[in-house]
Design a protein around this motif. Sequence first.
Motif, PDB file in Angstrom:
ATOM      1  N   PRO A 159      30.611  38.926  44.405  1.00 57.28           N
ATOM      2  CA  PRO A 159      31.464  40.130  44.761  1.00 57.28           C
ATOM      3  C   PRO A 159      30.711  41.542  45.128  1.00 57.28           C
ATOM      4  CG  PRO A 159      32.342  38.852  42.959  1.00 57.28           C
ATOM      5  CD  PRO A 159      30.756  38.402  43.095  1.00 57.28           C
ATOM      6  N   SER A 160      31.277  42.076  46.190  1.00 59.71           N
ATOM      7  CA  SER A 160      30.775  43.275  46.583  1.00 59.71           C
ATOM      8  C   SER A 160      31.562  44.485  45.719  1.00 59.71           C
ATOM      9  CB  SER A 160      31.006  43.666  48.048  1.00 59.71           C
ATOM     10  OG  SER A 160      32.231  43.827  48.230  1.00 59.71           O
ATOM     11  N   ALA A 161      31.107  45.510  45.671  1.00 56.64           N
ATOM     12  CA  ALA A 161      31.719  46.772  45.294  1.00 56.64           C
ATOM     13  C   ALA A 161      33.142  46.831  45.731  1.00 56.64           C
ATOM     14  CB  ALA A 161      31.104  48.075  45.567  1.00 56.64           C
ATOM     15  N   THR A 162      33.427  46.587  46.991  1.00 55.91           N
ATOM     16  CA  THR A 162      34.663  46.565  47.426  1.00 55.91           C
ATOM     17  C   THR A 162      35.467  45.434  47.034  1.00 55.91           C
ATOM     18  OG1 THR A 162      33.916  47.612  49.582  1.00 55.91           O
ATOM     19  CG2 THR A 162      35.938  46.375  49.631  1.00 55.91           C
ATOM     20  N   ASP A 163      34.971  44.215  46.708  1.00 60.42           N
ATOM     21  CA  ASP A 163      35.634  43.155  46.155  1.00 60.42           C
ATOM     22  C   ASP A 163      36.017  43.494  44.677  1.00 60.42           C
ATOM     23  OD1 ASP A 163      35.196  41.437  48.721  1.00 60.42           O
ATOM     24  OD2 ASP A 163      33.483  40.613  47.595  1.00 60.42           O
ATOM     25  N   ARG A 164      35.159  43.889  44.053  1.00 56.48           N
ATOM     26  CA  ARG A 164      35.504  44.408  42.509  1.00 56.48           C
ATOM     27  C   ARG A 164      36.597  45.378  42.698  1.00 56.48           C
ATOM     28  NH1 ARG A 164      29.896  44.370  42.653  1.00 56.48           N
ATOM     29  NH2 ARG A 164      29.959  46.733  42.049  1.00 56.48           N
ATOM     30  N   ARG A 165      36.427  46.419  43.415  1.00 54.07           N
ATOM     31  CA  ARG A 165      37.549  47.594  43.273  1.00 54.07           C
ATOM     32  C   ARG A 165      38.680  47.115  43.752  1.00 54.07           C
ATOM     33  NH1 ARG A 165      34.614  50.611  46.153  1.00 54.07           N
ATOM     34  NH2 ARG A 165      35.681  50.013  48.150  1.00 54.07           N
ATOM     35  N   THR A 166      38.982  46.066  44.662  1.00 54.93           N
ATOM     36  CA  THR A 166      40.216  45.866  45.415  1.00 54.93           C
ATOM     37  C   THR A 166      40.825  44.499  44.673  1.00 54.93           C
ATOM     38  OG1 THR A 166      39.401  44.670  47.009  1.00 54.93           O
ATOM     39  CG2 THR A 166      39.799  46.761  47.486  1.00 54.93           C
ATOM     40  N   ALA A 167      40.165  43.947  43.670  1.00 51.63           N
ATOM     41  CA  ALA A 167      40.536  42.724  42.970  1.00 51.63           C
ATOM     42  C   ALA A 167      41.897  43.085  42.213  1.00 51.63           C
ATOM     43  CB  ALA A 167      39.405  41.888  42.147  1.00 51.63           C
ATOM     44  N   MET A 168      43.135  42.421  42.565  1.00 47.31           N
ATOM     45  CA  MET A 168      44.285  42.872  41.906  1.00 47.31           C
ATOM     46  C   MET A 168      44.919  41.795  41.018  1.00 47.31           C
ATOM     47  SD  MET A 168      44.664  45.874  43.309  1.00 47.31           S
ATOM     48  CE  MET A 168      46.434  46.107  43.021  1.00 47.31           C
ATOM     49  N   TYR A 169      44.156  40.685  40.826  1.00 49.81           N
ATOM     50  CA  TYR A 169      44.970  39.560  40.126  1.00 49.81           C
ATOM     51  C   TYR A 169      43.991  39.329  38.851  1.00 49.81           C
ATOM     52  CZ  TYR A 169      47.880  38.731  44.278  1.00 49.81           C
ATOM     53  OH  TYR A 169      48.904  39.011  45.046  1.00 49.81           O
ATOM     54  N   PRO A 170      44.226  39.429  37.688  1.00 49.77           N
ATOM     55  CA  PRO A 170      43.465  39.153  36.413  1.00 49.77           C
ATOM     56  C   PRO A 170      43.288  37.696  36.217  1.00 49.77           C
ATOM     57  CG  PRO A 170      45.238  40.020  35.789  1.00 49.77           C
ATOM     58  CD  PRO A 170      45.737  40.258  37.124  1.00 49.77           C
ATOM     59  N   ASP A 171      44.087  36.906  36.437  1.00 53.33           N
ATOM     60  CA  ASP A 171      44.029  35.465  36.040  1.00 53.33           C
ATOM     61  C   ASP A 171      43.288  34.456  36.886  1.00 53.33           C
ATOM     62  OD1 ASP A 171      45.586  36.134  33.677  1.00 53.33           O
ATOM     63  OD2 ASP A 171      47.461  36.148  34.543  1.00 53.33           O
ATOM     64  N   PRO A 172      43.658  34.552  38.241  1.00 55.71           N
ATOM     65  CA  PRO A 172      42.803  33.418  39.171  1.00 55.71           C
ATOM     66  C   PRO A 172      41.275  33.947  39.157  1.00 55.71           C
ATOM     67  CG  PRO A 172      44.842  34.388  40.356  1.00 55.71           C
ATOM     68  CD  PRO A 172      44.654  35.302  39.131  1.00 55.71           C
ATOM     69  N   PHE A 173      40.736  32.697  39.501  1.00 59.56           N
ATOM     70  CA  PHE A 173      39.148  33.062  39.785  1.00 59.56           C
ATOM     71  C   PHE A 173      39.247  33.597  41.159  1.00 59.56           C
ATOM     72  CE2 PHE A 173      39.696  29.493  36.887  1.00 59.56           C
ATOM     73  CZ  PHE A 173      38.573  29.629  35.945  1.00 59.56           C
ATOM     74  N   TYR A 174      37.987  34.073  41.447  1.00 56.69           N
ATOM     75  CA  TYR A 174      37.536  34.526  42.814  1.00 56.69           C
ATOM     76  C   TYR A 174      36.574  33.724  43.070  1.00 56.69           C
ATOM     77  CZ  TYR A 174      40.695  38.594  42.512  1.00 56.69           C
ATOM     78  OH  TYR A 174      41.713  39.457  42.291  1.00 56.69           O
ATOM     79  N   LEU A 175      36.632  33.024  44.268  1.00 58.99           N
ATOM     80  CA  LEU A 175      35.864  32.019  44.763  1.00 58.99           C
ATOM     81  C   LEU A 175      35.161  32.546  46.044  1.00 58.99           C
ATOM     82  CD1 LEU A 175      34.609  29.222  44.168  1.00 58.99           C
ATOM     83  CD2 LEU A 175      36.592  28.363  45.557  1.00 58.99           C
ATOM     84  N   LEU A 176      33.753  32.743  45.984  1.00 60.16           N
ATOM     85  CA  LEU A 176      33.134  33.171  47.272  1.00 60.16           C
ATOM     86  C   LEU A 176      32.064  32.212  47.848  1.00 60.16           C
ATOM     87  CD1 LEU A 176      34.090  35.684  45.552  1.00 60.16           C
ATOM     88  CD2 LEU A 176      32.251  36.943  46.711  1.00 60.16           C
ATOM     89  N   ALA A 177      32.081  32.242  49.233  1.00 57.31           N
ATOM     90  CA  ALA A 177      31.342  31.318  49.964  1.00 57.31           C
ATOM     91  C   ALA A 177      30.296  32.318  50.740  1.00 57.31           C
ATOM     92  CB  ALA A 177      31.774  30.572  51.167  1.00 57.31           C
ATOM     93  N   SER A 178      28.987  31.879  50.565  1.00 56.45           N
ATOM     94  CA  SER A 178      27.837  32.657  51.448  1.00 56.45           C
ATOM     95  C   SER A 178      27.590  31.850  52.601  1.00 56.45           C
ATOM     96  CB  SER A 178      26.626  32.768  50.500  1.00 56.45           C
ATOM     97  OG  SER A 178      25.606  33.384  51.437  1.00 56.45           O
TER      98      SER A 178
END
Length: 139
Positions: A90-109
Motif C-alpha cells: 500500500p502506498s501512502a495514498t492507499d493508506r490515507r484513503t483506506a475507508m474500510y477497517p474490516d475487509p482485507f486490501y489485496l494488491l497486485a504488482s
Amino acid sequence: MTGLVLPAAIGAQLLAHSRSELPNEACGLLAGSLAGGRATRYHPARNVEASPLRYNVHPEDLVRITFAIEDAGEELVAIFHSHTRSAAVPSATDRRTAMYPDPFYLLASLADPDAAPERALRAWRIFRGQAFEVPLTIG
C-alpha cells in the motif's frame, strides 16, 4: 481472522483483469466470508480515476457490487487494486484513503508482467493509516 484465502482461479482472474487495464490501475471487490477470511468471488470494477497511479472504484459499480454481494448472502472480504510498476505494498495514498477497517486490501504488482499470482499478490489490513501484511493463501 489472521489471513486471506483465495482460490487459484480468482488469483488468475485478478491478474488478467489487471493486465487488461494497463496502463491504468485495475480495481474490484471480492466477496465471500469475512469471518473465515475466504474469498469466493471477484467482482471487477471500473477505476473512475483511469490512472496508472491511483484507483477509485466507480460509484455506480460500488453500489451495484455491494448489493450483489448482500443479495448473495456474502460479505465484502477484500478490496482489490493493482500497481502497474511498483510492489504490491500500500502506498501512502492507499493508506490515507483506506475507508474500510474490516475487509482485507489485496494488491497486485505488475512490475513483473509474467509473475504468477503467488508472487504478484499480497494481502494487507489497513487501519488508521497503518498497513499490516497478512498471510495470503492461494490455492
